[in-house]
Write a protein that holds these residues in place. Structure first.
Motif, PDB file in Angstrom:
ATOM      1  N   MET A 113      -2.197 -64.435 -68.996  1.00 18.38           N
ATOM      2  CA  MET A 113      -2.051 -65.713 -69.697  1.00 18.38           C
ATOM      3  C   MET A 113      -0.587 -65.932 -70.062  1.00 18.38           C
ATOM      4  O   MET A 113       0.112 -65.010 -70.463  1.00 18.38           O
ATOM      5  N   LEU A 114      -0.140 -67.173 -69.993  1.00 21.67           N
ATOM      6  CA  LEU A 114       1.259 -67.460 -70.222  1.00 21.67           C
ATOM      7  C   LEU A 114       1.671 -67.275 -71.672  1.00 21.67           C
ATOM      8  O   LEU A 114       2.845 -67.067 -71.966  1.00 21.67           O
ATOM      9  N   ASN A 115       0.717 -67.341 -72.596  1.00 23.87           N
ATOM     10  CA  ASN A 115       1.069 -67.233 -74.006  1.00 23.87           C
ATOM     11  C   ASN A 115       0.851 -65.822 -74.553  1.00 23.87           C
ATOM     12  O   ASN A 115       0.834 -65.621 -75.765  1.00 23.87           O
ATOM     13  N   GLN A 116       0.690 -64.842 -73.681  1.00 29.18           N
ATOM     14  CA  GLN A 116       0.539 -63.474 -74.147  1.00 29.18           C
ATOM     15  C   GLN A 116       1.832 -62.978 -74.771  1.00 29.18           C
ATOM     16  O   GLN A 116       2.925 -63.356 -74.355  1.00 29.18           O
ATOM     17  N   SER A 117       1.719 -62.111 -75.775  1.00 28.13           N
ATOM     18  CA  SER A 117       2.903 -61.482 -76.334  1.00 28.13           C
ATOM     19  C   SER A 117       3.471 -60.478 -75.335  1.00 28.13           C
ATOM     20  O   SER A 117       2.786 -60.031 -74.416  1.00 28.13           O
ATOM     21  N   ASN A 118       4.746 -60.144 -75.518  1.00 30.12           N
ATOM     22  CA  ASN A 118       5.390 -59.198 -74.615  1.00 30.12           C
ATOM     23  C   ASN A 118       4.673 -57.867 -74.569  1.00 30.12           C
ATOM     24  O   ASN A 118       4.583 -57.230 -73.522  1.00 30.12           O
ATOM     25  N   SER A 119       4.135 -57.422 -75.691  1.00 26.83           N
ATOM     26  CA  SER A 119       3.457 -56.132 -75.737  1.00 26.83           C
ATOM     27  C   SER A 119       2.189 -56.144 -74.914  1.00 26.83           C
ATOM     28  O   SER A 119       1.760 -55.112 -74.411  1.00 26.83           O
ATOM     29  N   GLU A 120       1.596 -57.320 -74.754  1.00 24.63           N
ATOM     30  CA  GLU A 120       0.366 -57.422 -73.979  1.00 24.63           C
ATOM     31  C   GLU A 120       0.630 -57.670 -72.496  1.00 24.63           C
ATOM     32  O   GLU A 120      -0.165 -57.293 -71.652  1.00 24.63           O
ATOM     33  N   ALA A 121       1.746 -58.325 -72.196  1.00 24.37           N
ATOM     34  CA  ALA A 121       1.980 -58.784 -70.827  1.00 24.37           C
ATOM     35  C   ALA A 121       2.865 -57.861 -70.012  1.00 24.37           C
ATOM     36  O   ALA A 121       2.844 -57.929 -68.787  1.00 24.37           O
ATOM     37  N   PHE A 122       3.648 -57.007 -70.652  1.00 23.12           N
ATOM     38  CA  PHE A 122       4.627 -56.217 -69.916  1.00 23.12           C
ATOM     39  C   PHE A 122       4.431 -54.727 -70.153  1.00 23.12           C
ATOM     40  O   PHE A 122       4.000 -54.305 -71.227  1.00 23.12           O
ATOM     41  N   GLY A 123       4.755 -53.954 -69.119  1.00 20.73           N
ATOM     42  CA  GLY A 123       4.793 -52.507 -69.233  1.00 20.73           C
ATOM     43  C   GLY A 123       6.181 -52.016 -68.888  1.00 20.73           C
ATOM     44  O   GLY A 123       7.066 -52.797 -68.516  1.00 20.73           O
ATOM     45  N   GLU A 124       6.370 -50.721 -68.971  1.00 17.49           N
ATOM     46  CA  GLU A 124       7.682 -50.162 -68.674  1.00 17.49           C
ATOM     47  C   GLU A 124       7.988 -50.279 -67.175  1.00 17.49           C
ATOM     48  O   GLU A 124       7.108 -50.131 -66.339  1.00 17.49           O
ATOM     49  N   ALA A 125       9.259 -50.537 -66.857  1.00 19.52           N
ATOM     50  CA  ALA A 125       9.683 -50.720 -65.467  1.00 19.52           C
ATOM     51  C   ALA A 125      10.501 -49.534 -64.975  1.00 19.52           C
ATOM     52  O   ALA A 125      11.316 -49.672 -64.070  1.00 19.52           O
ATOM     53  N   GLU A 126      10.258 -48.379 -65.552  1.00 19.97           N
ATOM     54  CA  GLU A 126      11.054 -47.210 -65.168  1.00 19.97           C
ATOM     55  C   GLU A 126      10.724 -46.772 -63.744  1.00 19.97           C
ATOM     56  O   GLU A 126       9.626 -47.019 -63.223  1.00 19.97           O
ATOM     57  N   ALA A 127      11.689 -46.155 -63.094  1.00 13.17           N
ATOM     58  CA  ALA A 127      11.488 -45.667 -61.729  1.00 13.17           C
ATOM     59  C   ALA A 127      10.510 -44.498 -61.722  1.00 13.17           C
ATOM     60  O   ALA A 127      10.289 -43.836 -62.743  1.00 13.17           O
ATOM     61  N   PHE A 128       9.926 -44.247 -60.563  1.00  7.73           N
ATOM     62  CA  PHE A 128       9.048 -43.091 -60.407  1.00  7.73           C
ATOM     63  C   PHE A 128       9.864 -41.807 -60.553  1.00  7.73           C
ATOM     64  O   PHE A 128      11.068 -41.784 -60.279  1.00  7.73           O
TER      65      PHE A 128
END
Length: 232
Positions: free
Chosen positions: A1-16
């Motif tokens: 959903m477009l109105n999700q908070s960052n904590s709900e919509a995103f995860g960490e983008a760290e490399a493998f």
């Protein structure tokens, strides 16, 4: 959903990690098309479900997810599809030059009957409606998205120790009729799945002298199209 908070919509983008990267590249570099080397050992339902779930997590344009998965285990149905393949395979053999026909016929293609699971992956070209985000100017993007699902499955199968063979030598209209697939649904891949006890270190067609891998540097162009070197 477009109105999700960052904590709900995103995860960490760290490399493998190094180990995770090595595992991914191992799956990519050691994946092989399996033609007839399948064991009679059944594929457990939970393993098959993991493979299908990996396919279902492929990227798709407009998030339309146009794929369906037809799982085929019935021996009589597989025998019928094998007969369709045999007819098309003889037609294909006749298309090659005489000096290539013997090598072509030596390539064993019996996975349809030997593999315990056959899988037809399709693309519903009506899914998402007439106007789909990202497909407005390229109507083939639903097909390309479904190919991404196939690739996900191929790599997941390699990680699970499952061999996969892609059967492309069959008339789509005959396969469509055999599996009762409606006309608005396109067949993208017919796959044979099963356990194997060994696999080729290089692609089988390279090992058997059909064709070699092209040099990567010959396929990379900078900024615009350049005339490629003639393949050997």
């Amino acid at each position: 959903m477009l109105n999700q908070s960052n904590s709900e919509a995103f995860g960490e983008a760290e490399a493998f990690s190094a180990e995770e990267r090595a595992a991914l590249y191992k799956a990519i570099y050691t994946r092989r098309d399996v033609r007839d080397e399948f064991l009679p050992r059944p594929v457990p339902d939970d393993v098959l479900k993991r493979l299908l779930d990996a396919a279902h997590h492929a990227p798709s344009v407009g998030f339309m997810q146009p794929w369906n998965f037809i799982v085929i285990r019935d021996e009589s149905r597989r025998a019928h599809i094998h007969s369709l393949f045999t007819k098309a395979n003889e037609e294909a053999a006749a298309m090659f030059a005489p000096d290539r026909q013997a090598l072509y016929r030596s390539l064993k293609l019996e996975g349809i009957r030997k593999a315990p699971v056959n899988l037809c992956i399709t693309c519903d070209r009506t899914r998402g409606g007439k106007v789909v985000l990202g497909r407005t100017h390229n109507p083939q993007m639903d097909l390309y998205s479904t190919v991404c699902a196939v690739q996900n499955l191929l790599l997941a199968a390699r990680a699970e120790g499952i061999g996969v063979g892609w059967v492309s030598i069959v008339h789509d209209d005959a396969l469509q009729q055999a599996l009762s697939i409606p006309s608005h649904v396109a067949i993208v891949a017919y796959l044979c799945l099963g356990y194997i006890d060994q696999h080729y270190l290089k692609p089988e067609l390279e090992v058997k002298g059909w064709r070699s891998r092209l040099p990567l540097d010959d396929l990379i162009f900078e900024e615009q199209w350049q005339e490629p070197r003639e393949p050997k």
